[in-house]
Design an enzyme around this catalytic site. Sequence first.
Site, PDB file in Angstrom:
ATOM      1  N   HIS A  67     -44.557   6.685  -6.404  1.00 33.35           N
ATOM      2  CA  HIS A  67     -43.249   6.102  -6.671  1.00 33.35           C
ATOM      3  C   HIS A  67     -42.400   6.002  -5.398  1.00 33.35           C
ATOM      4  CE1 HIS A  67     -38.950   6.835  -7.901  1.00 33.35           C
ATOM      5  NE2 HIS A  67     -39.189   5.672  -8.460  1.00 33.35           N
ATOM      6  N   GLU A  70     -43.406   3.063  -3.571  1.00 35.69           N
ATOM      7  CA  GLU A  70     -42.834   1.869  -4.210  1.00 35.69           C
ATOM      8  C   GLU A  70     -41.450   1.576  -3.603  1.00 35.69           C
ATOM      9  OE1 GLU A  70     -39.989   1.084  -7.539  1.00 35.69           O
ATOM     10  OE2 GLU A  70     -41.701   2.033  -8.549  1.00 35.69           O
ATOM     11  N   HIS A  71     -40.639   2.616  -3.453  1.00 33.80           N
ATOM     12  CA  HIS A  71     -39.323   2.430  -2.820  1.00 33.80           C
ATOM     13  C   HIS A  71     -39.470   1.956  -1.371  1.00 33.80           C
ATOM     14  CE1 HIS A  71     -36.152   4.444  -5.455  1.00 33.80           C
ATOM     15  NE2 HIS A  71     -37.236   4.457  -6.193  1.00 33.80           N
ATOM     16  N   GLU A 147     -32.492   9.736  -8.143  1.00 33.96           N
ATOM     17  CA  GLU A 147     -33.100   9.102  -9.309  1.00 33.96           C
ATOM     18  C   GLU A 147     -33.687  10.166 -10.239  1.00 33.96           C
ATOM     19  OE1 GLU A 147     -36.075   6.166  -8.362  1.00 33.96           O
ATOM     20  OE2 GLU A 147     -36.465   5.725 -10.472  1.00 33.96           O
TER      21      GLU A 147
END
Lengths: 452, 429
Positions: A67, A70-71, A147
């Site tokens: 993840h 992904e950022h 997040e």
Amino acid sequence: MPLKYLLSVLLAAGLTTAAFANPYETTLKNGLRVIVKEDHRAPTAVQMVWYRIGSTDEVDGASGVAHVLEHMMFKGTPSVGPGEFNKRVAAAGGRDNAFTSRDYTAYFQQVPKEKLPEMMQLEADRMRHLNVDAKEFEQEIKVVMEERRMRTDDNPQSKLFEQMNAVAFQAHPYRRPIIGWMNDLETMTAADAKAWYDTWYVPNNAYVIITGDVDHKEVFALAEKYYAPLEGRALPVRRQQIEPAQEGTRKVTVKAPAELPVLIMGYKAPILRDIDKDSDPYALEMLASILDGHDAARFNKKLVREDKVALSAGIDYDNTARGPGMLYLHGTPSEGKTVSDLEAALRAEIARVQKDGVSEQELKRAKAQLIAGQVYKLDSMFGQAMEIGQIEAVGLPYQKLDRMLDKLQKVTAADIQSVAKKYFNDDALTIGLLDPQPLDGKPRRPAVATRH
Amino acid sequence: MKRLLTVAIALLISQAALAGVKIEHWVSPSGARVYFVESRVLPMLDVQIDFAAGSMFDPAGKSGLAALTRGALDLGAGKFDETAIAEQMADIGASLGGGADTDRASVSLRTLSATDKREPALAILKAVVHAPLFDSAIFEREKARTIASLKEAMTRPDSIAGKAFWAAMYPNHPYGRQATPESVAALNPDDLAAFHARYYTAANASITLVGDLSRADAEKIAEGIAASLPKGVAATLPDAPQLPKWSMTQLAHPASQAHVYIGLPAIERGNPDFFPLLVGNYTLGGGGFVSRLMKEVRDKRGYAYSVYSYFAPLKQTGPFQIGLQTKRSQAKDALKVTREVLSGFLKDGPSEEELAAAKANLTGSFPLRLDSNKKILENVANIGFYGLPLDYLDQYQAKVQAVTTDDIRKAFARRVRPDNIITVTVAAD
């Protein structure tokens, strides 16, 4: 029969037969597959790039790296500066985003159709040329921690779900949260993200899906131009990790500031591996629809409306995944009722199916909803691309989506009763309980006891 | 998902739409305003009925009445009990949707368009809007569920912040009043019946139809719905909201993240200042990943996952809002940066380059705002409910293009005055 019925509905509506040659597919020399589903309703297009890599491929101590990468994918390449990707999409009148799951990581843009070539160029560029800059990483990892705070740490239900999976799975990587444990995020470095990218972001580990008002031949030519020059590379061997059989009920309690308790009962459940030969996953899906497919389905009708033992009750079951499956019953007890009352009521509903089965009418109703859903899904280009992407992500061919629908239509009441008997097994059960705590830290009065 | 702005953005883009959607409009013989878009590609039909029956019409002391009334409509109506409604809809693959917000209560239907599906679905829809039963046992059950969920919401930092934010923005207007466990506990089925009788009328309704339908059938269906409703009169609005004085509210909570809201009542639907505000706000905090707030708060400092600003025009003056969540220990720093970005923007407005980027996106993305029946329905229902010009969508791109940096500075100066800005934080150290 029901499938034929669906086709006749669509044909009657004036859809051309050409629509059924859809989707179109090609594979580039570097192993990248390109799937195009033409839909000419509106002058827009969706591009999605799916990588067969998700949190399940991570190792302990580096949870969340899929993840985080992904950022980082928005942080630039030698030809597109940091933040420039988003700017270019915005300037094109587009929207873009990305999502990471256990099984895959995917990126998408929705644009006016004439901007599709530029989007393909941008995605191709970051498929092999990402800069994983240490300074950018230092800021972005903080964003990911925010997040996590927002999604999990301050969300009692998410926290419960995270803890439950950590208990239900002991060997299989599904035990780790997609977003990663906070401590792993704190110790993660740019080098970790870079290594992840270098290992897994290659064309032969990806597929591109494009839906919208496009000509597939033109899209294939654009793919040849932008994606074909990227070099493929052999992927590391992925060892299959098999969760040992569960041999007894597991329980986990999470205390968090909240008003209402939450109960989740998670059973190990089968996953669709062979679309033609499997049958249980289809029967369980239909069972889920009968229990929780509409407002008067069994759970809501009996537990919420008639007996008022629950404020809400539901079932979650996804029969597609790369790894092992779970079926979750969940709910919140009404005021004056305990989670034990709710658990007993949920168990009684399952026992009722085991003993008496389901009615033909209930089954017919669930099938009617499925058929209608096939029409409604065509209202969204994004949804159509998602459907293809998700099924491919678990290693099943999108060409068999219709066959899956057909198999669902063939499920019988006897099949449903049989899976109800087979899978709701206490030895394969994990119970999760949210034990609500007052905000001020003082104990609640015993009247709302939530002990299980 | 990488970013969570979808909700905020959805609010903004509900204004917009695509040239080329042909909206047909008429008033049905029974007095309801009807909006119709024929779309024959898919064999489906969407119908939405909007009533001016949102929470702004909750009588004093009866907060929660509008929401509870809307919620109870499909729990028994006419000859259908709540089970029959849900089962018969499922039998034909149709579904009911909708809800209540500050301004309106909506009931929507999605069904296949074949007559044997459409007609039974419409029969239920009609019963639901005109003949809800408000059965007292069902009412008590739903009341208990509502109270429980209100109590739960009062433990959540985002809900606490949201409620406090609206209360501070609208101290003397219904927009600032919200349902509480106590206000809901005081309601009874007669309250629902009275509210329904007053507001669920033809004169107070707009009906939007999108899908596989002829104009003649659309007229028949719309009139069928309208004729079943009492004629009624249009709802009268409360006095316009007054602007609050600058204030800062800090609420304690054990969460790991602080929630920060900044804003004020700014603009109502249909006001010409909307376009300069929309275009300007793209640069400030509306433009997803490329806004100034995103750059300063998220990209440069890693303070937040989500930071945004938007204007939400309502029937009466609706809010301008900035929102973010950040680790509680750095809430003060994040708030400081956010305020600096806002005051810098109020002072100078966007650069010419930023303006061009905003226009490129807002006009370029136009086709995306209407590429499904669902999106068309949402846009056209907005036009209908708020009485926006029928050519609103056709004019949209030109109106965006016409905005200048000077228009933006002036509109922000009129609508976002620092003296009236209120701030709410929850869980900030």
